[in-house]
Design an enzyme around this catalytic site. Structure first.
Site, mmCIF file in Angstrom:
data_model
loop_
_atom_site.group_PDB
_atom_site.id
_atom_site.type_symbol
_atom_site.label_atom_id
_atom_site.label_comp_id
_atom_site.label_asym_id
_atom_site.label_seq_id
_atom_site.Cartn_x
_atom_site.Cartn_y
_atom_site.Cartn_z
ATOM 1 N N GLY A 1 0.819 -1.219 0.000
ATOM 2 C CA GLY A 1 0.000 0.000 0.000
ATOM 3 C C GLY A 1 0.847 1.261 0.000
ATOM 4 N N HIS A 2 1.979 1.228 -0.741
ATOM 5 C CA HIS A 2 2.942 2.326 -0.649
ATOM 6 C C HIS A 2 2.476 3.630 -1.290
ATOM 7 C CE1 HIS A 2 3.636 1.021 -4.734
ATOM 8 N NE2 HIS A 2 4.357 2.107 -4.957
ATOM 9 N N SER B 1 -7.438 0.005 13.139
ATOM 10 C CA SER B 1 -8.105 1.310 13.174
ATOM 11 C C SER B 1 -8.822 1.452 14.515
ATOM 12 C CB SER B 1 -9.134 1.363 12.047
ATOM 13 O OG SER B 1 -10.050 2.399 12.265
ATOM 14 N N SER B 2 -9.021 2.691 14.950
ATOM 15 C CA SER B 2 -9.718 2.890 16.232
ATOM 16 C C SER B 2 -11.202 2.523 16.135
ATOM 17 C CB SER B 2 -9.562 4.333 16.706
ATOM 18 O OG SER B 2 -10.125 5.221 15.764
ATOM 19 N N CYS B 3 -11.728 2.326 14.911
ATOM 20 C CA CYS B 3 -13.150 1.973 14.800
ATOM 21 C C CYS B 3 -13.415 0.511 15.150
ATOM 22 C CB CYS B 3 -13.700 2.314 13.422
ATOM 23 S SG CYS B 3 -13.095 1.241 12.135
ATOM 24 N N TYR C 1 -16.014 -2.562 7.931
ATOM 25 C CA TYR C 1 -14.568 -2.304 7.962
ATOM 26 C C TYR C 1 -13.998 -2.766 9.310
ATOM 27 C CZ TYR C 1 -10.310 0.609 7.895
ATOM 28 O OH TYR C 1 -9.013 1.067 7.931
ATOM 29 N N LYS D 1 -11.071 -5.543 10.106
ATOM 30 C CA LYS D 1 -9.839 -5.208 10.847
ATOM 31 C C LYS D 1 -9.688 -6.094 12.089
ATOM 32 C CE LYS D 1 -7.871 -2.077 8.337
ATOM 33 N NZ LYS D 1 -6.544 -2.344 7.764
ATOM 34 N N PRO E 1 -4.156 2.663 14.843
ATOM 35 C CA PRO E 1 -4.031 4.120 14.790
ATOM 36 C C PRO E 1 -5.386 4.808 14.941
ATOM 37 C CG PRO E 1 -3.680 3.129 12.612
ATOM 38 C CD PRO E 1 -4.170 2.051 13.522
ATOM 39 N N ASN F 1 -7.679 8.442 13.977
ATOM 40 C CA ASN F 1 -7.916 9.066 12.659
ATOM 41 C C ASN F 1 -6.635 9.765 12.184
ATOM 42 O OD1 ASN F 1 -10.554 8.445 13.617
ATOM 43 N ND2 ASN F 1 -11.415 9.993 12.263
ATOM 44 N N LEU F 2 -6.241 9.454 10.940
ATOM 45 C CA LEU F 2 -4.965 9.967 10.417
ATOM 46 C C LEU F 2 -5.207 11.052 9.382
ATOM 47 C CD1 LEU F 2 -3.412 6.437 9.880
ATOM 48 C CD2 LEU F 2 -2.859 8.035 11.731
ATOM 49 N N HIS G 1 -12.101 11.150 4.323
ATOM 50 C CA HIS G 1 -12.316 11.414 5.747
ATOM 51 C C HIS G 1 -12.567 12.908 5.954
ATOM 52 C CE1 HIS G 1 -10.128 7.507 6.084
ATOM 53 N NE2 HIS G 1 -11.088 7.316 6.970
ATOM 54 N N ASP H 1 -23.583 11.372 12.159
ATOM 55 C CA ASP H 1 -22.477 11.780 13.041
ATOM 56 C C ASP H 1 -21.463 10.650 13.239
ATOM 57 O OD1 ASP H 1 -22.942 14.397 13.669
ATOM 58 O OD2 ASP H 1 -24.041 13.975 15.530
HETATM 59 O O1 GFB Z 1 -13.703 11.235 9.054
HETATM 60 P P1 GFB Z 1 -15.046 10.660 8.966
HETATM 61 O O2 GFB Z 1 -15.611 10.466 7.613
HETATM 62 O O3 GFB Z 1 -15.105 9.263 9.653
HETATM 63 O O4 GFB Z 1 -16.091 11.609 9.754
HETATM 64 P P2 GFB Z 1 -15.289 8.621 11.121
HETATM 65 C C1 GFB Z 1 -15.873 12.093 11.036
HETATM 66 C C2 GFB Z 1 -17.000 13.035 11.443
HETATM 67 O O5 GFB Z 1 -16.912 14.226 10.642
HETATM 68 C C3 GFB Z 1 -18.425 12.511 11.264
HETATM 69 C C4 GFB Z 1 -18.195 14.572 10.140
HETATM 70 O O6 GFB Z 1 -19.205 12.933 12.356
HETATM 71 C C5 GFB Z 1 -18.872 13.216 9.974
HETATM 72 O O7 GFB Z 1 -20.293 13.360 9.877
HETATM 73 N N1 GFB Z 1 -18.061 15.360 8.898
HETATM 74 C C6 GFB Z 1 -18.413 16.662 8.763
HETATM 75 C C7 GFB Z 1 -17.601 14.946 7.710
HETATM 76 N N2 GFB Z 1 -18.228 17.072 7.511
HETATM 77 C C8 GFB Z 1 -17.707 16.029 6.828
HETATM 78 C C9 GFB Z 1 -17.280 15.857 5.474
HETATM 79 O O8 GFB Z 1 -17.336 16.741 4.638
HETATM 80 N N3 GFB Z 1 -16.752 14.639 5.148
HETATM 81 C C10 GFB Z 1 -16.666 13.622 6.052
HETATM 82 N N4 GFB Z 1 -16.124 12.443 5.682
HETATM 83 N N5 GFB Z 1 -17.094 13.749 7.338
HETATM 84 C C11 GFB Z 1 -14.253 6.662 9.842
HETATM 85 C C12 GFB Z 1 -14.656 5.239 9.616
HETATM 86 O O9 GFB Z 1 -15.147 7.118 10.759
HETATM 87 O O10 GFB Z 1 -12.985 6.823 10.410
HETATM 88 C C13 GFB Z 1 -13.577 4.412 9.106
HETATM 89 O O11 GFB Z 1 -15.799 5.233 8.812
HETATM 90 C C14 GFB Z 1 -12.247 4.661 9.760
HETATM 91 O O12 GFB Z 1 -13.943 3.092 9.241
HETATM 92 C C15 GFB Z 1 -11.952 6.129 9.871
HETATM 93 O O13 GFB Z 1 -12.199 4.064 11.019
HETATM 94 C C16 GFB Z 1 -10.681 6.420 10.629
HETATM 95 O O14 GFB Z 1 -14.226 9.053 12.056
HETATM 96 O O15 GFB Z 1 -16.684 8.801 11.622
#
Ligand code: GFB
Length: 327
Positions: free
Chosen positions: A25-26, A122-124, A151, A155, A178, A180-181, A194, A284
């Site tokens: 996954g480089h 992942s922390s999820c 997911y 994991k 890890p 969230n990165l 993300h 959320d």
């Molecule tokens: O980063 P994110 O998509 O993933 O969203 P998770 C984090 C929070 O940000 C949620 C809000 O509450 C989203 O509703 N958010 C606000 C947004 N605006 C936005 C936007 O424009 N885009 C996105 N994407 N979110 C993921 C997991 O969860 O985290 C994966 O689904 C993985 O499996 C990853 O573990 C690290 O933190 O909620």
């Protein structure tokens, strides 16, 4: 030798600088940071394959690759990843691709004589309502967050595969979880990325077009912990040399912020002067997922990059790479 928080740490497993290391996954956010970090530390004998050269979901191809190349060390950073919307929309892809990649890589590594493998989770993987901060011991103690359970289950299977292979075959596989990165090389897709890269792009484009508002998904109340990806890469190398137990290890900063605070931070760094509105039709997800990082701190690793600096560097990278961004 490593110096962490004033302590001198002697590796329990020294990797020779000329060891053959496969970074799976480089081209991704994590894998590219691991390659940069390994090179910075003098490891030059890296082996990589693009998705086109080697499809990690194909068992026979992965097996042939490992038998031919015989990597001594493997950093398993290849995964199907995405934000809350992608996880929720493509559950079959998330569970299928991740299970296949992990199964094939871990099994082929063991069969071809790899000395040590690092698996990234992942922390999820932790329950939606785990008590905060979440210790490694909270794994499998409650219901998962529905938006990303596919997911998360994949994991968790990867963690268990590493533990089973250690028990049955004595295979030296460790698992790092890890938080969230974010950082250079991230995916900036508006729907599937993300939150942090998605907001960078949304605020940037709103500034460029003169839009008067930016929509942020959900209530803005969930809290997330953000770790700069080069810190994660340093932690990966550090644990490769300083940890060899079957128990998983959390890697994070130990601090979190709300999505509303994140949006304000991104707005400032981009220099956008419109307003922020919340789209309550969007989920959320987990209310909070702050990792308990006392174990990795105890072993001797601490993050170096502050959130403000990491965010500024990421935005600079986004600006400098407009032509080649991943969507
Ligand atoms: O980063 P994110 O998509 O993933 O969203 P998770 C984090 C929070 O940000 C949620 C809000 O509450 C989203 O509703 N958010 C606000 C947004 N605006 C936005 C936007 O424009 N885009 C996105 N994407 N979110 C993921 C997991 O969860 O985290 C994966 O689904 C993985 O499996 C990853 O573990 C690290 O933190 O909620």
């Amino acid at each position: 030798m490593n110096f962490a928080a004033g302590k001198v740490i002697r590796p329990i497993h020294t990797m020779n600088k000329d060891a053959l290391i496969y970074v799976a996954g480089h081209r991704g956010l994590v894998g590219s940071a691991i390659c940069r970090t390994l090179q910075r530390h003098g490891f030059e004998n890296l082996i990589t394959r693009t998705h086109r050269e080697l499809d990690l979901t194909k068992q026979a191809d992965v097996s042939d690759f490992f038998q031919q190349e015989q990597p001594e060390y493997v950093f398993l950073a290849a995964a199907k990843v995405g934000g809350i919307h992608a996880n929720n929309t493509y559950p079959a892809d998330f569970i299928r691709d991740n299970l296949l990649v992990q199964l094939n890589v871990i099994d082929s590594a063991r069969r071809s004589g790899t000395k040590k493998l690092l698996f990234l989770g992942s922390s999820c993987i932790y329950p939606k309502y785990a008590s905060q901060p979440m210790a490694e011991s909270s794994l499998l103690t409650g219901e998962l967050e529905p938006t990303n359970e596919w997911y998360a289950v994949a994991k968790i299977a990867g963690i268990k595969q590493c533990q089973a292979y250690r028990r049955q075959y004595g295979f030296n596989a460790i698992s790092l979880m890890p938080t969230n990165l974010y950082g250079p090389g991230d995916n900036f897709d508006l729907d599937n990325a993300h939150v942090l890269p998605a907001l960078i792009r949304k605020f940037h484009e709103a500034k460029e077009s003169g839009a008067d508002k930016v929509m942020v998904w959900g209530t803005g109340k969930p809290k997330r912990e953000f770790l700069y990806v080069d810190d994660l890469a340093e932690a990966s190398l550090f644990l490769m040399e300083n940890y060899e137990e079957e128990e998983i290890v959390n890697v994070g900063t130990g601090e979190d912020i709300s999505i509303a605070e994140l949006a304000e931070n991104v707005k400032d760094i981009v220099g956008y002067d419109g307003t922020i509105e919340y789209d309550l039709t969007k989920p959320d997800g987990t209310p909070r997922k702050l990792l308990d990082t006392s174990k990795v701190n105890e072993i001797g690793w601490f993050p170096k990059c502050s959130f403000k600096i990491g965010l500024a560097q990421t935005y600079r990278w986004f600006l400098a790479n407009q032509g080649t961004l991943r969507f």
